[in-house]
Write an enzyme that holds these catalytic residues in place. Structure first.
Site, PDB file in Angstrom:
ATOM      1  N   GLU A 116       0.835  -1.218   0.000  1.00 52.67           N
ATOM      2  CA  GLU A 116       0.000   0.000   0.000  1.00 52.67           C
ATOM      3  C   GLU A 116       0.865   1.261   0.000  1.00 52.67           C
ATOM      4  O   GLU A 116       0.399   2.335   0.405  1.00 52.67           O
ATOM      5  CB  GLU A 116      -0.950   0.017   1.211  1.00 52.67           C
ATOM      6  CG  GLU A 116      -1.898  -1.168   1.314  1.00 52.67           C
ATOM      7  CD  GLU A 116      -2.957  -1.244   0.220  1.00 52.67           C
ATOM      8  OE1 GLU A 116      -3.000  -0.353  -0.663  1.00 52.67           O
ATOM      9  OE2 GLU A 116      -3.730  -2.221   0.241  1.00 52.67           O
ATOM     10  N   HIS A 140      -2.541   1.672   8.536  1.00 54.19           N
ATOM     11  CA  HIS A 140      -3.630   0.899   7.930  1.00 54.19           C
ATOM     12  C   HIS A 140      -3.809  -0.395   8.709  1.00 54.19           C
ATOM     13  O   HIS A 140      -2.860  -1.170   8.840  1.00 54.19           O
ATOM     14  CB  HIS A 140      -3.297   0.591   6.470  1.00 54.19           C
ATOM     15  CG  HIS A 140      -4.213  -0.412   5.839  1.00 54.19           C
ATOM     16  ND1 HIS A 140      -5.583  -0.249   5.798  1.00 54.19           N
ATOM     17  CD2 HIS A 140      -3.965  -1.598   5.231  1.00 54.19           C
ATOM     18  CE1 HIS A 140      -6.127  -1.289   5.189  1.00 54.19           C
ATOM     19  NE2 HIS A 140      -5.172  -2.120   4.837  1.00 54.19           N
ATOM     20  N   HIS A 142      -6.730  -3.760   9.826  1.00 50.33           N
ATOM     21  CA  HIS A 142      -7.948  -4.503   9.491  1.00 50.33           C
ATOM     22  C   HIS A 142      -8.787  -4.642  10.754  1.00 50.33           C
ATOM     23  O   HIS A 142      -8.929  -5.740  11.300  1.00 50.33           O
ATOM     24  CB  HIS A 142      -7.586  -5.865   8.899  1.00 50.33           C
ATOM     25  CG  HIS A 142      -6.860  -5.785   7.585  1.00 50.33           C
ATOM     26  ND1 HIS A 142      -6.360  -6.889   6.932  1.00 50.33           N
ATOM     27  CD2 HIS A 142      -6.579  -4.729   6.782  1.00 50.33           C
ATOM     28  CE1 HIS A 142      -5.791  -6.513   5.790  1.00 50.33           C
ATOM     29  NE2 HIS A 142      -5.903  -5.202   5.677  1.00 50.33           N
ATOM     30  N   GLU A 170     -16.826  10.466  23.880  1.00 52.41           N
ATOM     31  CA  GLU A 170     -15.477  10.926  23.549  1.00 52.41           C
ATOM     32  C   GLU A 170     -15.226  10.992  22.035  1.00 52.41           C
ATOM     33  O   GLU A 170     -14.309  11.672  21.601  1.00 52.41           O
ATOM     34  CB  GLU A 170     -14.442   9.970  24.160  1.00 52.41           C
ATOM     35  CG  GLU A 170     -14.326  10.074  25.657  1.00 52.41           C
ATOM     36  CD  GLU A 170     -13.462  11.253  26.088  1.00 52.41           C
ATOM     37  OE1 GLU A 170     -12.277  11.261  25.739  1.00 52.41           O
ATOM     38  OE2 GLU A 170     -13.982  12.154  26.761  1.00 52.41           O
ATOM     39  N   HIS A 211     -12.723  -3.907   4.112  1.00 49.78           N
ATOM     40  CA  HIS A 211     -11.268  -4.084   4.139  1.00 49.78           C
ATOM     41  C   HIS A 211     -10.629  -3.597   5.454  1.00 49.78           C
ATOM     42  O   HIS A 211      -9.947  -4.367   6.121  1.00 49.78           O
ATOM     43  CB  HIS A 211     -10.658  -3.356   2.926  1.00 49.78           C
ATOM     44  CG  HIS A 211      -9.184  -3.576   2.779  1.00 49.78           C
ATOM     45  ND1 HIS A 211      -8.565  -3.706   1.559  1.00 49.78           N
ATOM     46  CD2 HIS A 211      -8.193  -3.664   3.703  1.00 49.78           C
ATOM     47  CE1 HIS A 211      -7.270  -3.899   1.754  1.00 49.78           C
ATOM     48  NE2 HIS A 211      -7.009  -3.867   3.043  1.00 49.78           N
TER      49      HIS A 211
HETATM   50  O1  2HA Z   1      -1.705  -7.154   3.266  1.00 48.20           O
HETATM   51  O2  2HA Z   1      -3.359  -4.846   4.386  1.00 48.20           O
HETATM   52  O3  2HA Z   1      -4.184  -3.776   2.141  1.00 48.20           O
HETATM   53  C1  2HA Z   1      -1.459  -5.844   3.494  1.00 48.20           C
HETATM   54  C2  2HA Z   1      -2.719  -5.109   3.400  1.00 48.20           C
HETATM   55  C3  2HA Z   1      -3.171  -4.707   2.070  1.00 48.20           C
HETATM   56 ZN    ZN Z   2      -5.286  -4.062   4.070  1.00 45.15          ZN
END
Ligand code: 2HA
Ligand code: ZN
Length: 276
Positions: A116, A140, A142, A170, A211
């Site tokens: 990414e 980033h 998940h 909050e 995602h």
């Molecule tokens: O695997 O999270 O978006 C890495 C990620 C791709």
């Molecule tokens: Zn990801």
């Protein structure tokens, strides 16, 4: 002092470990990047190697020309970062055109920066500009309950912001600008990076449907705390929705309007719409 003893490295590793332990980084899921300060680059200059070839970033980030980033590696597991940072992380340099990068440290067993990278760097470019250089972290993850919400709510900034704000008092204090939402898109490329970085003009949080999410901030504590706050709110939302289709009572638009001056924040009226 070696790269591994630097404060920014220790903060980065702690954040990766916290994210894994929270359950947001299954397998090689998620990625983290940090824009290094000039003095941090200077402090590790003796350990940076400039012999590697320049490689295309896959997008243009002229606003980041000459910057150095600490990033997670593509296909590497957050779970392993603390055990072997030099094998799972890299320090990269951006060239003067903002179209190429070079690995200067790390990934000692081979590899590339995060898949990414275009999204990370485009987000960094926007945040560096709109915060006058204050923001340095893009994360980033998940996050489970945030992802779950993207199957239930309309994929709009208004719907997600309002529901997340209502789940904990909050929340509007922690992210008063709200959150943005990117519809499902192919990850890993320039296009999703363009859409995400547009949202970063206004927000510190961009949710990727089905995602995960991206968070931006000035340091590791604030950025991790933001992801944690959003995900906790999403968890409460999923729990409430699992009990009942309708909330019996909640924080109302009037309540939010009362909260804002008390905390010295501005809450955009577009999120305080009347429901039904
Ligand atoms: O695997 O999270 O978006 C890495 C990620 C791709
Ligand atoms: Zn990801």
């Amino acid at each position: 002092m070696s790269v591994l003893d630097q404060e920014f490295m220790i903060g980065f590793i702690r954040m990766a470990t916290d994210g894994f332990e929270h359950g947001w980084h299954e397998r090689n899921g998620g990625n983290l990047s940090y824009r290094m300060k000039e003095e941090e680059v200077a402090a590790v200059a003796g350990e940076l190697n400039h012999d590697a070839p320049w490689q295309p970033i896959g997008t243009e980030v002229p606003g980041l020309a000459g910057e150095y980033f600490l990033v997670t590696g593509s296909g590497k597991y957050f779970r392993n970062v603390c055990l072997d940072p030099a094998a799972n992380l890299a320090i990269i340099e951006i060239d003067e055109s903002g179209t190429q990068y070079k690995i200067c440290w790390g990934l000692v067993n081979g590899g590339r920066p995060t898949s990414e990278l275009p999204s990370h760097l485009m987000n960094h470019e926007v945040k560096k500009r709109v915060t006058n250089g204050a923001y340095r972290v893009i994360y980033h993850c998940h996050a489970t309950n945030v992802i779950a919400m993207t199957f239930v709510l309309p994929l709009t900034d208004e719907a997600f912001t309002r529901e997340l704000w209502e789940m904990a008092t909050e929340c509007p204090v922690v992210f008063p600008q709200g959150v943005g939402v990117v519809p499902w898109m192919v990850p890993g490329g320039r296009e999703i990076g363009v859409e995400t970085s547009k949202l970063m003009e206004d927000y510190d949080v961009a949710i990727w449907a089905h995602h995960g999410m991206f968070c931006a901030g000035p340091d590791f504590d604030i950025t991790y705390g933001l992801a944690d706050t959003v995900e906790k709110s999403a968890e409460i939302w999923i729990k409430v929705r699992s009990c009942t289709p309708e909330k019996r009572q909640t924080i109302t638009p009037e309540d939010f309007r009362e909260l804002a001056p008390a905390f010295g924040i501005e809450l955009p009226e577009k999120f305080l719409y009347e429901k039904h």
